[in-house]
Design a protein around this motif. Sequence first.
Motif, PDB file in Angstrom:
ATOM      1  N   GLY A  39       2.730  -4.348   9.142  1.00 11.17           N
ATOM      2  CA  GLY A  39       3.926  -3.566   8.885  1.00 11.17           C
ATOM      3  C   GLY A  39       4.348  -2.707  10.050  1.00 11.17           C
ATOM      4  N   THR A  40       5.362  -1.888   9.791  1.00 12.64           N
ATOM      5  CA  THR A  40       5.917  -0.991  10.798  1.00 12.64           C
ATOM      6  C   THR A  40       5.525   0.447  10.475  1.00 12.64           C
ATOM      7  N   GLU A  82       8.913   6.608   8.058  1.00 13.19           N
ATOM      8  CA  GLU A  82       8.696   6.104   6.700  1.00 13.19           C
ATOM      9  C   GLU A  82       8.009   4.748   6.834  1.00 13.19           C
ATOM     10  N   HIS A 106       6.152   1.277   6.558  1.00 17.13           N
ATOM     11  CA  HIS A 106       6.238   0.181   5.598  1.00 17.13           C
ATOM     12  C   HIS A 106       5.071  -0.755   5.899  1.00 17.13           C
ATOM     13  N   HIS A 123       1.831  -3.259   4.343  1.00 16.34           N
ATOM     14  CA  HIS A 123       1.236  -4.035   3.260  1.00 16.34           C
ATOM     15  C   HIS A 123      -0.217  -4.278   3.627  1.00 16.34           C
ATOM     16  N   HIS A 134       2.019  -3.010  -1.292  1.00 22.99           N
ATOM     17  CA  HIS A 134       2.652  -2.029  -0.414  1.00 22.99           C
ATOM     18  C   HIS A 134       1.796  -0.762  -0.399  1.00 22.99           C
ATOM     19  N   ARG A 139      14.756   3.817   9.225  1.00 19.85           N
ATOM     20  CA  ARG A 139      14.953   3.257   7.886  1.00 19.85           C
ATOM     21  C   ARG A 139      16.202   3.876   7.292  1.00 19.85           C
ATOM     22  N   PHE A 188      15.771   0.284  -1.707  1.00 16.88           N
ATOM     23  CA  PHE A 188      14.688   0.853  -0.907  1.00 16.88           C
ATOM     24  C   PHE A 188      15.199   1.181   0.497  1.00 16.88           C
ATOM     25  N   GLU A 218      15.256   0.473   4.098  1.00 18.84           N
ATOM     26  CA  GLU A 218      14.907  -0.754   4.829  1.00 18.84           C
ATOM     27  C   GLU A 218      15.001  -0.533   6.336  1.00 18.84           C
ATOM     28  N   LEU A 219      14.304  -1.388   7.067  1.00 14.92           N
ATOM     29  CA  LEU A 219      14.203  -1.293   8.516  1.00 14.92           C
ATOM     30  C   LEU A 219      15.556  -1.483   9.195  1.00 14.92           C
TER      31      LEU A 219
END
Length: 148
Positions: A80-81, A85, A87, A89, A103, A128, A136, A138-139
Motif C-alpha cells: 500500500g501507500t 492517510e 492505505h 492491506h 485493510h 487522498r 472513501f 482515494e489516492l
Amino acid sequence: MQSSAGGSSLQVHAVRFGPGQELLACLQAFVEQRRLRAPFIITCVGSVTRATVRLANATATNTNEVLHLSGRFEIVSLVGTLNPEAHLHICLSDAAGRTVGGHVLGDLDLFTTAEVVLGEASDLRFTREMDPQTGFPELVVQPRSQAE
C-alpha cells in the motif's frame, strides 16, 4: 476517476522495528521524519500479536466489517501507500498457516520484528481525496512541485 502523474525516479529506504512497537504508527512517523511525499511499501516481513483489519465486505456506509485479531501471526504480505492517510492491506498467517487479510486499521503490535523496505516515487506526491463514487478517500497522484 483515474489519477496518474507519469513516471518517477525511486528512492529506497529500509527500516526495522522491534517488539512491542505498533507498526502503522512507526511507519507513519518514519514517513513524517523523512518528509516522504509519495511513499509505498515494497516488502515487509515480521510478526504481530494483534491486528485490526477491515474486511473486504465493508463499504463506506457499512464499516462494521472489522476483525480484531489477537495471538501470534506472521506478516506474509503488506502492501500500500503511506501518505498521511495510509492505505495498507495486510495478509497474516496463524500458527496453523491459515491466512486472513484486509485493510489495516491499526493495532499492528509487533511480536519479534518488522523488516520493511519502503519506496518513494521521488518526483510525485500522494494525497487522498474523498471519492463520491466509492465513499472513501482515494489516492490522488500529482507531480511534486519544485518547492517541496
